[in-house]
Design an enzyme around this catalytic site. Sequence first.
Site, PDB file in Angstrom:
ATOM      1  N   THR A 175       0.889  -1.147   0.000  1.00  0.00           N
ATOM      2  CA  THR A 175       0.000   0.000   0.000  1.00  0.00           C
ATOM      3  C   THR A 175       0.933   1.204   0.000  1.00  0.00           C
ATOM      4  O   THR A 175       2.145   1.023   0.070  1.00  0.00           O
ATOM      5  CB  THR A 175      -0.846  -0.076   1.296  1.00  0.00           C
ATOM      6  OG1 THR A 175      -1.655  -1.209   1.162  1.00  0.00           O
ATOM      7  CG2 THR A 175      -1.665   1.148   1.571  1.00  0.00           C
ATOM      8  N   THR A 224      -4.289   2.285  -1.823  1.00  0.00           N
ATOM      9  CA  THR A 224      -3.837   0.920  -2.073  1.00  0.00           C
ATOM     10  C   THR A 224      -4.576   0.226  -3.202  1.00  0.00           C
ATOM     11  O   THR A 224      -5.712   0.591  -3.523  1.00  0.00           O
ATOM     12  CB  THR A 224      -4.017   0.056  -0.788  1.00  0.00           C
ATOM     13  OG1 THR A 224      -3.400  -1.206  -0.962  1.00  0.00           O
ATOM     14  CG2 THR A 224      -5.481  -0.140  -0.438  1.00  0.00           C
ATOM     15  N   ASN A 256      -4.365  -3.049  -2.637  1.00  0.00           N
ATOM     16  CA  ASN A 256      -4.262  -4.183  -1.720  1.00  0.00           C
ATOM     17  C   ASN A 256      -2.892  -4.843  -1.903  1.00  0.00           C
ATOM     18  O   ASN A 256      -1.912  -4.316  -1.427  1.00  0.00           O
ATOM     19  CB  ASN A 256      -5.413  -5.181  -1.850  1.00  0.00           C
ATOM     20  CG  ASN A 256      -5.453  -6.122  -0.650  1.00  0.00           C
ATOM     21  OD1 ASN A 256      -4.896  -5.801   0.395  1.00  0.00           O
ATOM     22  ND2 ASN A 256      -6.082  -7.273  -0.769  1.00  0.00           N
ATOM     23  N   ASP A 293     -10.127  -8.303   1.334  1.00  0.00           N
ATOM     24  CA  ASP A 293     -10.162  -7.712   2.676  1.00  0.00           C
ATOM     25  C   ASP A 293     -11.488  -7.992   3.386  1.00  0.00           C
ATOM     26  O   ASP A 293     -11.616  -7.735   4.581  1.00  0.00           O
ATOM     27  CB  ASP A 293      -9.915  -6.199   2.623  1.00  0.00           C
ATOM     28  CG  ASP A 293      -8.426  -5.869   2.659  1.00  0.00           C
ATOM     29  OD1 ASP A 293      -7.621  -6.781   2.913  1.00  0.00           O
ATOM     30  OD2 ASP A 293      -8.068  -4.698   2.425  1.00  0.00           O
TER      31      ASP A 293
HETATM   32  O1  DON Z   1      -6.907  -1.897   3.454  1.00  0.00           O
HETATM   33  C1  DON Z   1      -6.120  -2.688   3.956  1.00  0.00           C
HETATM   34  O2  DON Z   1      -5.980  -2.830   5.145  1.00  0.00           O
HETATM   35  C2  DON Z   1      -5.252  -3.502   3.037  1.00  0.00           C
HETATM   36  N1  DON Z   1      -5.872  -3.623   1.762  1.00  0.00           N
HETATM   37  C3  DON Z   1      -3.936  -2.842   2.952  1.00  0.00           C
HETATM   38  C4  DON Z   1      -2.997  -3.641   2.147  1.00  0.00           C
HETATM   39  C5  DON Z   1      -1.625  -3.312   2.403  1.00  0.00           C
HETATM   40  O3  DON Z   1      -1.281  -2.528   3.241  1.00  0.00           O
HETATM   41  C6  DON Z   1      -0.684  -4.048   1.574  1.00  0.00           C
HETATM   42  N2  DON Z   1       0.601  -3.704   1.868  1.00  0.00           N
HETATM   43  N3  DON Z   1       1.171  -2.936   2.346  1.00  0.00           N
END
Ligand code: DON
Length: 594
Positions: free
Chosen positions: A402, A420, A422, A444
């Site tokens: 992200t 993000t 994801n 998610d």
């Molecule tokens: O919204 C979320 O919590 C996740 N989709 C975030 C994904 C993420 O942080 C991936 N890497 N860093």
Amino acid sequence: MMNMLLGKKFKKSSFIIFCVICFSSPVKSSDVPIIDPDSRFHPVFSSLGMVVSQERIASEVGAAILKKGGNAIDAAVATGFSLAVTLPRAGNLGGGGFMVIHLAESGETITIDYREMAPSAATTDMFLDTSGEVDNKKARYSIYSSGIPGTVAGLLHAHERFGKLSLAEIIQPAIDLATNGIEVSIDLSSSLATRRARLMKDDGSREYFYKKNGDNYEPGDRLKQRDLAETLKRIKSAGRSGFYRGLTADLIVKEMEDSGGLITHDDLKNYKVVERKPVCGEYKSQRICAMPPPSSGGVHLIQMLNMLENFELEQLGHNSAAYIHVLVEVMKRAYADRSAYLGDPDYYDVPIDRIIDKSYAKKLASKINLSKSTKSSSVFPGLGIDVESLSRKRQYRESEETTHFSVWDSSGNVVSNTTTLNFSYGSGISVSGGGFLLNNEMDDFSSKPGAPNGFGLLGGTANEIEPGKRPLSSMTPTIVFDPEGSPILATGSPGGSTIITIVLQIVLNVMEFNMGIAEASSVPRIHHQWFPDRLYLESGVSEDTKTLLRNMGHEISSRTRIMGSTQSIQKGPNNFLFGKSDPRRQGAGEAIQD
Ligand code: DON
């Protein structure tokens, strides 16, 4: 040059003030920044404005917008569009995110929720196979993995509501970067090489991110993104309709129809940005405001700080075994609540006030045994599931991509934004003709109670899939305020499930341990998320400390992790801004308004 000289560490009792010989404006000898000559960590400073992001060119675009007279919101939106070009693994048009904005003039802090929404044809069990198990491939790497993108609507909303410059001015740098190409950095080259197997399976991604003959882009090559430039131009001339209607919408829907995906023209037209009140709380004398649901970040950041207020953390010593133990115990309790109570507030009545209640925190804190780890299976189970069986489940490992950026302008407007796709490069599927990747945010959601998502997180009814719903997130864009209500810190991070605990540690490093932002961003991090019942440590925690932790009953993961990539700005004495891009990842950068 000056930046190289300055480190910063705010001491509560004694400020050490050193005169700095000025080589250039804007530092005058009367405006002396505070430095700590003993610090091993140095921020970048500015007396005007600053942008800190994961990709240096995008930060520079934002800083140039500040210089042109744009405010922090203009600069944030310009940085956001530019990251879609220069950091394709996480910057995006096909994803979503959250923006926390502090407006200097009114003193208001608001949040913009531009999280993806489930398509109207989505169903609760859409990722279950015939035997009722979660089909992770379908949830993470298929045309079904994508929620309706929110980024373009979110950035445009922020700009329309709070920006000063024209959309043309703030989006043009991104168009230029896509049209003229960017020089491929070592970071971009190796990230694309690592994701090759996945991205090459999709015709669009193969065309956009690899050479015509299929070779990887090498450092120093030029990457032009013509289809992306055209999409950005449509946004420039038609605003929201340039993405959610017309040709771009047709291209998205065609991509869906070609593989049986769910997002329709109506879904795109109906995508909604929501302004929400931030979730705020006090830690000692300071106020913390962060993203409310559908992010779990703000709620649990404040809940953990509330629990921690009951301990004398400074006396325990930063990253001592005793300190790490208390953090871990607090994290377990917060993540247990997350699994049961957090979801999209438009679909589920999230008991925010009860979770961030100080007396509830006190009750939870009183259950912490200071010399012994509590097994996760005996911490507030939350769900009616067999928690014992969960600890055996393998946590899926995906690179954590992200991206966060922080912006501060000279009038005191502040933006803290996390966005993000994801996973790194999202679903890996690009919209052919549109030049941008689609997210895999549907993972998610909780596809089945007790089945961990891509970050090992558990959930239930509150976060089950429903049409139009937003998947629960951990993204935690945060702004901290001093007792007078002035902003003093903007921060946030990528890291999936680790985001909330990373932001917690930044806030504690600054507020409890009086570190400057450079040190706060650099010291080793730890993470626990209830299940799996495992303590993750970065390198830099000593073997002695680990032994003490094991003796208290903690199971330490054998894998040393790198956690997150914070992009933070701290306001220091003399009104100087101090910025720090996390040293953990290449390519990030602070850019100052000059
Ligand atoms: O919204 C979320 O919590 C996740 N989709 C975030 C994904 C993420 O942080 C991936 N890497 N860093």
